[in-house]
Design an enzyme around this catalytic site. Structure first.
Site, PDB file in Angstrom:
ATOM      1  N   GLU A 158      -7.691 -61.905  64.840  1.00 29.04           N
ATOM      2  CA  GLU A 158      -8.130 -61.628  63.479  1.00 29.04           C
ATOM      3  C   GLU A 158      -9.595 -61.186  63.499  1.00 29.04           C
ATOM      4  O   GLU A 158     -10.379 -61.795  64.216  1.00 29.04           O
ATOM      5  CB  GLU A 158      -7.990 -62.861  62.580  1.00 29.04           C
ATOM      6  CG  GLU A 158      -8.109 -62.478  61.113  1.00 29.04           C
ATOM      7  CD  GLU A 158      -7.938 -63.651  60.144  1.00 29.04           C
ATOM      8  OE1 GLU A 158      -7.658 -63.400  58.985  1.00 29.04           O
ATOM      9  OE2 GLU A 158      -8.101 -64.793  60.557  1.00 29.04           O
ATOM     10  N   GLU A 163      -6.093 -74.853  58.631  1.00 30.09           N
ATOM     11  CA  GLU A 163      -5.290 -73.954  59.475  1.00 30.09           C
ATOM     12  C   GLU A 163      -3.796 -74.146  59.228  1.00 30.09           C
ATOM     13  O   GLU A 163      -3.038 -73.176  59.224  1.00 30.09           O
ATOM     14  CB  GLU A 163      -5.629 -74.141  60.958  1.00 30.09           C
ATOM     15  CG  GLU A 163      -7.102 -73.916  61.324  1.00 30.09           C
ATOM     16  CD  GLU A 163      -7.716 -72.629  60.782  1.00 30.09           C
ATOM     17  OE1 GLU A 163      -6.972 -71.655  60.560  1.00 30.09           O
ATOM     18  OE2 GLU A 163      -8.947 -72.614  60.543  1.00 30.09           O
ATOM     19  N   GLY A 190     -14.471 -71.302  63.773  1.00 30.85           N
ATOM     20  CA  GLY A 190     -14.168 -72.725  63.850  1.00 30.85           C
ATOM     21  C   GLY A 190     -12.758 -72.960  64.382  1.00 30.85           C
ATOM     22  O   GLY A 190     -12.528 -73.814  65.229  1.00 30.85           O
ATOM     23  N   ALA A 191     -11.831 -72.181  63.860  1.00 35.49           N
ATOM     24  CA  ALA A 191     -10.436 -72.308  64.270  1.00 35.49           C
ATOM     25  C   ALA A 191      -9.683 -71.071  63.801  1.00 35.49           C
ATOM     26  O   ALA A 191     -10.160 -70.349  62.932  1.00 35.49           O
ATOM     27  CB  ALA A 191      -9.811 -73.559  63.643  1.00 35.49           C
ATOM     28  N   MET A 192      -8.498 -70.848  64.392  1.00 35.47           N
ATOM     29  CA  MET A 192      -7.733 -69.652  64.035  1.00 35.47           C
ATOM     30  C   MET A 192      -6.258 -69.998  63.943  1.00 35.47           C
ATOM     31  O   MET A 192      -5.697 -70.592  64.866  1.00 35.47           O
ATOM     32  CB  MET A 192      -7.997 -68.562  65.093  1.00 35.47           C
ATOM     33  CG  MET A 192      -7.158 -67.316  64.919  1.00 35.47           C
ATOM     34  SD  MET A 192      -7.575 -66.456  63.367  1.00 35.47           S
ATOM     35  CE  MET A 192      -5.965 -65.755  62.975  1.00 35.47           C
ATOM     36  N   HIS A 239      -2.452 -72.231  56.382  1.00 36.96           N
ATOM     37  CA  HIS A 239      -2.203 -70.819  56.686  1.00 36.96           C
ATOM     38  C   HIS A 239      -0.791 -70.579  57.237  1.00 36.96           C
ATOM     39  O   HIS A 239      -0.303 -69.453  57.197  1.00 36.96           O
ATOM     40  CB  HIS A 239      -3.187 -70.320  57.747  1.00 36.96           C
ATOM     41  CG  HIS A 239      -4.552 -69.967  57.233  1.00 36.96           C
ATOM     42  ND1 HIS A 239      -4.754 -69.167  56.133  1.00 36.96           N
ATOM     43  CD2 HIS A 239      -5.787 -70.255  57.717  1.00 36.96           C
ATOM     44  CE1 HIS A 239      -6.068 -68.996  55.956  1.00 36.96           C
ATOM     45  NE2 HIS A 239      -6.708 -69.644  56.905  1.00 36.96           N
ATOM     46  N   GLU A 241      -7.803 -67.105  52.700  1.00 41.25           N
ATOM     47  CA  GLU A 241      -8.896 -68.044  52.982  1.00 41.25           C
ATOM     48  C   GLU A 241      -9.234 -68.938  51.793  1.00 41.25           C
ATOM     49  O   GLU A 241      -9.488 -70.125  51.964  1.00 41.25           O
ATOM     50  CB  GLU A 241     -10.131 -67.290  53.480  1.00 41.25           C
ATOM     51  CG  GLU A 241      -9.891 -66.534  54.790  1.00 41.25           C
ATOM     52  CD  GLU A 241      -9.385 -67.417  55.928  1.00 41.25           C
ATOM     53  OE1 GLU A 241      -9.402 -68.647  55.800  1.00 41.25           O
ATOM     54  OE2 GLU A 241      -8.945 -66.852  56.953  1.00 41.25           O
ATOM     55  N   ASN A 259      -3.288 -68.834  64.396  1.00 43.05           N
ATOM     56  CA  ASN A 259      -2.166 -68.152  65.043  1.00 43.05           C
ATOM     57  C   ASN A 259      -0.895 -68.971  64.818  1.00 43.05           C
ATOM     58  O   ASN A 259      -0.895 -70.191  64.999  1.00 43.05           O
ATOM     59  CB  ASN A 259      -2.429 -68.017  66.536  1.00 43.05           C
ATOM     60  CG  ASN A 259      -3.814 -67.493  66.803  1.00 43.05           C
ATOM     61  OD1 ASN A 259      -4.125 -66.381  66.435  1.00 43.05           O
ATOM     62  ND2 ASN A 259      -4.658 -68.336  67.392  1.00 43.05           N
TER      63      ASN A 259
HETATM   64  N1  BES Z   1      -8.748 -67.207  59.768  1.00 45.62           N
HETATM   65  C1  BES Z   1      -9.911 -67.959  59.997  1.00 45.62           C
HETATM   66  C2  BES Z   1     -10.583 -67.658  61.310  1.00 45.62           C
HETATM   67  C3  BES Z   1     -11.365 -66.384  61.327  1.00 45.62           C
HETATM   68  C4  BES Z   1     -12.592 -66.316  60.718  1.00 45.62           C
HETATM   69  C5  BES Z   1     -10.898 -65.259  61.954  1.00 45.62           C
HETATM   70  C6  BES Z   1     -13.310 -65.132  60.738  1.00 45.62           C
HETATM   71  C7  BES Z   1     -11.601 -64.083  61.976  1.00 45.62           C
HETATM   72  C8  BES Z   1     -12.831 -64.017  61.367  1.00 45.62           C
HETATM   73  C9  BES Z   1      -9.610 -69.442  59.972  1.00 45.62           C
HETATM   74  O1  BES Z   1      -8.509 -69.815  59.240  1.00 45.62           O
HETATM   75  C10 BES Z   1     -10.790 -70.094  59.313  1.00 45.62           C
HETATM   76  O2  BES Z   1     -10.974 -69.898  58.156  1.00 45.62           O
HETATM   77  N2  BES Z   1     -11.588 -70.842  60.063  1.00 45.62           N
HETATM   78  C11 BES Z   1     -12.769 -71.472  59.558  1.00 45.62           C
HETATM   79  C12 BES Z   1     -12.681 -72.943  59.648  1.00 45.62           C
HETATM   80  C13 BES Z   1     -12.269 -73.547  58.358  1.00 45.62           C
HETATM   81  C14 BES Z   1     -12.105 -75.009  58.401  1.00 45.62           C
HETATM   82  C15 BES Z   1     -13.143 -73.204  57.195  1.00 45.62           C
HETATM   83  C16 BES Z   1     -13.944 -70.995  60.363  1.00 45.62           C
HETATM   84  O3  BES Z   1     -13.724 -70.513  61.454  1.00 45.62           O
HETATM   85  O4  BES Z   1     -15.053 -71.111  59.893  1.00 45.62           O
HETATM   86 ZN    ZN Z   2      -8.761 -69.716  57.207  1.00 40.11          ZN
END
Ligand code: BES
Ligand code: ZN
Length: 869
Positions: free
Chosen positions: A140, A312, A275-277, A315, A334, A279
């Protein structure tokens, strides 16, 4: 191809829909020693109308052996063009393809880079001290095309059969469970792992990992859930595993359908940009967002890990099962996941009072950002990849979550849930526009969801509602009018309006909503019956509506005792403070008034209220940091915190609330920042006792204690901290130390911290925060900006996307003069930063707000602070 006349660069367009993918057979072979990968893909296509070109995405891949076969089995070798700029691969065919089925085959190869995108390498140290590499993916938003040629848009869903070649002794994972394994021909050290066919899905949530991991597992609702950790750290996955096992059935009930895959893996990846993804079936995490140690993890971190898992997993439905049609609707993913993570965290840990924290952690930041002229609508047109990266920001996440929370309240839980279920059912395995969500919610509730919500998602900003009151006997007549809330306080040229769900509470039952109405015009009048002469009336109880309120002095006056006696609920006290502070920034009220009001909070004991007060005070800090007012300001802040600090002490008490446990380290950390000598001394004493084994320093206090030691220290303390950094096994602990290094009060050492940040000793994803910590030190502010300017090229290469945007914003937004604004502006004109452009504009706007603010209030502030002492 179109050229943008302004920039001369190529304008991005969506892929043509004449040929679309139906199924990919993807074969990947990462070489963890040679640090390259090779692969091939066989893609089943559907030709929608006769065509002689096929266009898909590909970036930084060497592509060979391309063939295209039509439905009759006739194969041709097209000529192939790769566009580095457009990130596309175009096949030109000699014989046009007729509508119907076709197949494309090709081979590809590329290096395994350390850029944390596409298929990339991660460095880790084996238990015997050897440096090794794992391979992981992060696709992503638009980086699947860096791993294999594909139709890399969320709406072009397909099914996938994935095959990985991996060393025999390594873990190999993908979205689905393994369907079979076999030996690699003539290379017994390798094996070939085939995974089951995925459901129809978007490319950006495909994932693969090859490396050494331990795991723990459980089953929940017939789904096998595993948490993969670094070797020897399996138990540190226990907390996340327990959370996931409870969240799955909870979401099944809430979303109205079961998690659709047979397994769910959560894995800690050593090098990880976000932070996390999410998939599908293989959620990847930064180590510090999933690993929890009972002794060494702080309370705040542990809570955050629960939240990340909740986010996550939301999602898996919202995003993966039903996906936005295009990145313009990213907020559906998001914003909703952010909202749902509060739901799930509240379900798992009601004592966290997480919805109260929502206001200080999410709502207030969103209001602040969205009052900038350089903010953007939630639904925002985007085309090229750097624009897409840029919208993973506070507007999509936090404002997105806020407007969903507002809608949830407006419709009520049941109607909201019914609408969500309808939406998920209707669009499962498909793609949606924001409108589709409104349509489902409108159907389930019979309310005008679309009209109301469009004003919030299609316009930038939000309103400030100005109220005044009149009395007729026991009837209170409130006049409310709206205009855009802008940080600079100047009127809005666009004359925007919102459909504002107004709600009211009164002193008769402070936590109840006594009246609701939608403000759909510029101004409205509301009649509230049976209000006594001494009763106060407040708008927006619980801070659910995404707007600010401006009261006349008489109404504010009436709140005073309710604040002091805490009769007014915490979130309402909170939003009064925050709204007032916004007026101060806008120049409608003075900073001195705010500091006076803040003093009436000395007896406050709510975490969220302190969180709000302290973030306002932190916002003043950059204005004052290079003036003679800094010390008197610190003295004021120390005074403000004295009572609550005394009440909380240093030690966690049995049976105390979670929010109290969070409040203590926050108060202590701020006292450290404000140079409170007794606090610095006690923090250092606890630290030394911990080192000598004569006492323990609770994980919650470590950050503050490390900063205290460094603040009072010199080279010896600095070296000691570096030594502790090197010895620390846990990333959370390493980070705490690394982020404290910027507190050392010595410019020479600060320079070495900046160099350290970019050294091999600090992981790429963490070094940004080390630099930010130096910049947050008065003595390091200028240094860090100079360092950035000198190393801009290296840094830009290292961090495309969010990390870079965050870095440039943090390094620049605290300047306070027009000259600085011009300098920063000039620098970025000369050094374009695609993907950080909006952040730079926001920084410039903030610098200019700071300049005006300081000029306006300097005199009065200086007099007030002098007289406080
Ligand atoms: N889909 C995002 C990860 C992401 C962020 C991919 C930016 C590509 C670009 C994931 O679901 C997400 O939102 N992660 C957050 C953590 C969350 C607890 C707010 C992050 O990475 O900050
Ligand atoms: Zn997210």
């Amino acid at each position: 191809m179109r050229i943008d006349v302004m920039t001369g660069s190529v304008e991005f367009q969506r892929l043509p829909k004449t040929v679309v993918p139906r199924h990919y057979a993807l074969y990947l072979h990462p070489d963890l020693v040679g640090l390259t990968f090779t692969g091939h893909v066989i893609c089943d296509l559907e030709v929608k109308s006769q065509c002689s070109t096929i266009v898909c995405n590909s970036a930084e891949l060497e592509v060979t052996d391309v063939t295209v076969t039509d439905a009759n089995g006739v194969t041709q070798r097209p000529t192939v063009e790769l566009s580095a700029e457009l990130e596309t691969l175009t096949c030109r065919l000699q014989q046009p393809l007729a509508p119907g089925a076709a197949q494309m085959r090709l081979k590809f190869a590329a290096p395994l880079t350390d850029k944390m995108r596409g298929l990339y390498r991660c460095k880790y140290t084996s238990p015997c001290g050897e440096e090794r590499f794992a391979a992981a993916t992060q696709f992503e938003a638009t980086d699947a095309r860096r791993c294999f040629p594909c139709w890399d848009e969320p709406a072009l869903k397909a099914t996938f059969d994935i095959t990985l070649v991996a060393p025999r002794d390594r873990v190999a994972l993908s979205n689905m469970p393994v369907s079979r394994e076999e030996e690699y021909p003539r290379r017994p050290e390798l094996r070939v792992v085939h995974f089951a066919t995925t459901p129809i899905m978007s490319t950006y949530i495909i994932a693969c990992v090859v490396g050494e991991f331990d795991h723990i597992e459980t089953t929940s609702d017939n789904v096998c859930i595993r948490v993969y950790t670094p070797l020897g750290k399996g138990e540190m996955g226990r907390f996340a595993l327990d959370c996931a096992a409870k969240i799955l059935p909870y979401y099944k009930g809430y979303f109205g359908s079961a998690y659709p895959l047979p397994k769910l893996d959560l894995i800690a990846i050593p090098d990880f940009a976000s932070g996390a993804m999410e998939n599908w079936g293989l959620v990847t995490f930064r180590e510090t967002c999933i690993l929890v140690d009972p002794v060494n993890t702080s309370t705040a971190r542990r809570q955050f890990c629960a939240q990340v898992v909740g986010h996550e997993l939301a999602h898996m439905w919202f995003g993966n099962l039903v996906t936005m049609e295009w990145w313009t609707h990213l907020w559906l993913n998001e914003g909703y996941a952010e909202f749902a993570m509060y739901l799930s965290t509240d379900y798992l840990f009601p004592h966290y009072k997480i919805w109260m924290q929502f206001v200080s952690e999410c709502y207030m930041g969103a209001l602040a950002t969205d009052s900038l002229r350089t903010s953007h609508p939630i639904e925002v047109p985007v085309s090229n990849p750097s624009e897409v990266d840029e919208i993973f920001d506070g507007i999509s996440y936090d404002k997105g979550a806020c407007v969903i929370r507002m809608l949830h309240e407006f419709l009520g839980h049941e109607a909201f849930k019914r609408g969500m279920n309808l939406y998920l059912k209707r669009h499962q395995f498909g793609n949606t526009f924001t409108e589709d969500l409104w349509a489902a919610l409108e159907e389930s509730s019979g309310r005008p969801v679309r009209d109301v919500m469009s004003t919030w998602t299609r316009q930038t900003g939000y309103p400030v509602v100005r109220v005044s009151e009149r009395r007729e006997g026991t009837t209170r007549i409130i006049t409310a009018s709206q205009r855009r809330c802008l940080a600079d306080g100047k009127p809005d040229a666009d004359d925007q309006m919102w459909m504002v769900p107004l709600s009211f509470s009164s002193s008769q039952s402070p936590s109840e909503t006594i009246h609701k109405v939608i403000l759909s015009e510029r101004t409205t009048e509301v009649r509230l019956e049976n209000i006594g002469p001494d009763d106060w009336v407040k708008l927006n109880p619980g801070a659910v509506g995404f707007y600010r309120v401006q009261y006349p002095p008489e109404m504010l006056e009436q709140f005073k005792s309710a604040i002091a006696t805490k009769v007014m609920p915490a979130l309402d006290r909170n939003s009064l403070v925050d709204d007032l502070f916004a007026l101060v920034q806008a120049g409608d009220s003075s900073t001195v008034d705010f500091l006076r009001l803040a003093r009436s909070f000395v007896d406050e004991d709510e975490f969220t209220v302190w969180s709000c007060l302290l973030s306002s005070l932190r916002r003043l800090w950059p204005l004052l940091q290079h003036t003679e007012m800094l010390e008197p300001f610190h003295a004021y802040c120390r005074q403000l915190l004295r009572t609550i600090h005394k009440r909380l002490g240093w030690q966690q008490r049995e049976g105390e609330g979670h929010m109290t446990t969070l409040l203590r380290p926050m108060v202590i950390a701020h006292l450290v920042s404000f140079n409170d000598q007794p606090t610095l001394a006690e923090a250092e004493r606890l630290f030394r006792a911990h080192q000598e084994g004569t006492g323990t320093l609770h994980a919650d206090l470590r950050s503050a204690a490390y900063r205290a030691v460094l603040k009072r220290g010199g080279k010896a303390e600095f070296d000691m901290m570096l030594k502790l950094y090197r010895e620390a096994e846990m990333l959370e602990e390493k980070n705490r130390i690394a982020h404290a290094l910027g507190s050392i009060p010595d410019p020479e050492l600060l320079t070495s911290v900046l160099e350290f940040a970019l050294s091999d000793e600090v992981r790429a994803q963490e070094s940004v925060f080390v630099m930010i910590s130096v910049s947050a030190n008065r003595l390091g502010h200028e240094l860090t900006w100079d360092f950035y300017k000198r190393n801009c090229q290296i840094l830009c290469d290292r961090y495309k996307g969010r990390l870079l945007a965050q870095l440039v914003k943090s390094l620049t937004e605290d300047f306070t003069t027009e000259e600085r604004a011009l300098e920063v502006e000039q620098f970025f004109v000369e050094h374009p930063h695609p993907g950080a452009e909006r952040s730079i504009l926001q920084s410039l706007e903030t610098i200019r707000l700071n300049a005006a603010w300081l000029q306006r209030d300097r005199q009065a502030l200086s007099e007030y602070l002098a007289q406080c002492q």
